[in-house]
Write a protein that holds these residues in place. Structure first.
Motif, short mmCIF file in Angstrom:
data_model
loop_
_atom_site.label_atom_id
_atom_site.label_comp_id
_atom_site.label_asym_id
_atom_site.label_seq_id
_atom_site.Cartn_x
_atom_site.Cartn_y
_atom_site.Cartn_z
N ALA A 1 -16.17 -110.60 18.81
CA ALA A 1 -15.79 -109.11 18.18
C ALA A 1 -16.52 -108.57 17.08
N PHE B 1 -18.93 -106.75 18.93
CA PHE B 1 -18.41 -105.66 19.50
C PHE B 1 -18.29 -104.58 18.70
N SER C 1 -11.17 -99.38 25.33
CA SER C 1 -11.27 -99.95 23.89
C SER C 1 -10.04 -100.61 23.26
N GLU D 1 -13.62 -111.23 28.77
CA GLU D 1 -13.90 -110.55 27.48
C GLU D 1 -15.27 -109.96 27.42
N TYR E 1 -9.23 -103.87 24.71
CA TYR E 1 -10.30 -104.92 24.01
C TYR E 1 -9.57 -105.28 22.56
N ARG F 1 -16.25 -105.93 27.38
CA ARG F 1 -17.17 -105.54 26.27
C ARG F 1 -18.34 -104.60 26.63
N ARG F 2 -18.83 -105.26 28.06
CA ARG F 2 -19.85 -104.36 28.64
C ARG F 2 -19.28 -102.82 29.23
#
Length: 421
Positions: free
Chosen positions: A249, A252, A236, A213, A239, A217-218
């Protein structure tokens, strides 16, 4: 204490090497032949021997404690706020247990790697520093342990030098993805392409975990900085499909909204469709909130078309007379006052809003937008003087002083003379 935490969270207790085969006999075969009338075995010979468990080497306490932490963190990636609240308590408990262990514990490489995993997964440098200070860490494990400590203490140059030569794929499953994630962070500024490759590796080595996760994100934001719109969209969507309920999230989405403002929605219709495809992956309420975040970020970064597009999409998803609907009107109005030929539309929309209906940040935005609109409009022109009418001329005609007024003026003059020295 650790077991109590696990039971409270509904997590399974972790036995040595996941608890596979520790002398438990297999269940009896439900299809075994029944005994014959004489108490024998129906002529089928002696009963089958029980299956021997596979030879498994039990692991020490550091390994088991770290596995417990990782189980908890994987629940965080799936959206468990209860696990997130329990994480701090578990980290403190594990640190205490590891600190109490005999220094000879660190002679075993697997225990050293477990402490490195704990430190990189949120445990911090304390235990790692004390472990290294014992002088018991094997020479082969020293670069890993010292490199991790350098990273956690902000010595990035030294950390890169020590960790660069370690192949994460040679590490145990619990450490491999975490190490690749750390190596990526050390290279993101100097070698972004290599950093992305390491994030890919971290995801492959730790699927479905908090490590994946975090790596995903990174990756999204590294790709956004590089301007790779196609890969940004693909990552995206991954995710939002797989981790949109993660405890992280919310963070994010804030950063995602900022990254989206790099897209020019006015000149590129394909990018507009791309954004819609990404946000269609989430439920309408969350989609509305994300459009509002994009609209606000667009205003802050001077992306008028981005703000207008996102505000109009949010308005279509907001119920009437709700705060979300008012926010959408605010962001739309603020974007319209600087749009060609649409100033009056935006100004009227802003003037219709009730400042008391907004939180402080949006209320300040409304004030700023109205102030900007006033400067754009400028002062209203003064009306031209009208031609005097006959009645006005009569009204302006000199009126003779009444005798009483004259006498009062004379009295005032005498008083003034009397006061003179």
């Amino acid at each position: 204490m650790g077991l109590t935490l696990l039971l409270a969270l509904g997590l399974p207790a972790v036995a040595a090497d996941h608890g596979e085969g520790h002398g438990a006999a297999p269940a009896a075969d439900s299809h075994a032949a029944p005994a014959d009338d004489h108490g024998g075995h129906g002529g089928h010979g002696a009963p089958a021997k029980p299956i021997e468990p596979l030879p498994v080497t039990p692991h020490g306490l550091p390994v088991e404690l770290v596995r417990t932490l990782q189980l908890l963190q994987d629940r965080i990636a799936r959206g468990s706020t209860q696990a997130h609240l329990a994480q701090r308590q578990l980290l403190v408990h594990i640190e205490q247990k590891l600190t109490e262990l005999d220094p000879e514990t660190w002679v075993a490489p697997e225990n050293v790697r477990a402490v490195v995993t704990f430190a990189l997964a949120g445990g911090g440098p304390g235990v790692l520093r004390r472990m290294i200070a014992t002088g018991k860490v094997p020479e082969a494990e020293a670069p890993l342990a010292q490199g991790a400590l350098d990273y956690l203490q902000g010595r990035e140059k030294e950390a890169r030098a020590k960790l660069a030569g370690i192949d994460a794929r040679t590490m145990p499953a619990g450490l491999a993805g975490q190490l690749a994630l750390t190596q990526s962070a050390l290279l993101v500024r100097e070698a972004p392409v290599r950093s992305l490759e390491l994030l890919d590796l971290a995801r492959l080595l730790s699927p479905g975990t908090l490590v994946e996760e975090g790596a995903l994100r990174r990756q999204i934001f590294v790709v956004a900085q590089g301007g790779d719109a196609a890969r940004f969209e693909a990552l995206s969507i991954q995710y939002l499909r797989r981790f949109r309920r993660s405890v992280y999230a919310g963070n994010f989405r804030q950063r995602f909204a900022g990254a989206l403002t790099r897209l020019d929605f006015d000149s590129d219709r394909t990018r507009t469709l791309s954004l819609e495809r990404m946000l269609d992956e989430i439920e309408p309420e969350s989609r509305r909130d994300l459009y509002l975040l994009v609209a606000r970020a667009g205003l802050e970064q001077g992306r008028r078309e981005t703000a207008l597009f996102a505000a109009e999409r949010a308005a279509g998803l907001a119920a009437p007379d709700t705060r979300a609907a008012a926010q959408a009107r605010l962001y739309r109005g603020a974007a319209l006052i600087v749009a060609d030929g649409r100033f009056e539309e935006g100004y009227e929309a802003l003037r219709s809003l009730d400042r008391a209906a907004f939180v402080e940040g949006d209320a300040d935005l409304l004030d700023a937008a109205l102030s900007a609109a006033g400067q754009i409009r400028g002062p209203l022109p003064s009306p031209a003087p009208a031609a005097p009418s006959a009645a006005d001329a009569t009204a302006r005609r000199a009126v003779p002083d009444a005798p009483a007024i004259g006498r009062a003026r004379e009295a005032l003059a005498r008083a003034e003379r009397a006061l003179d020295p």
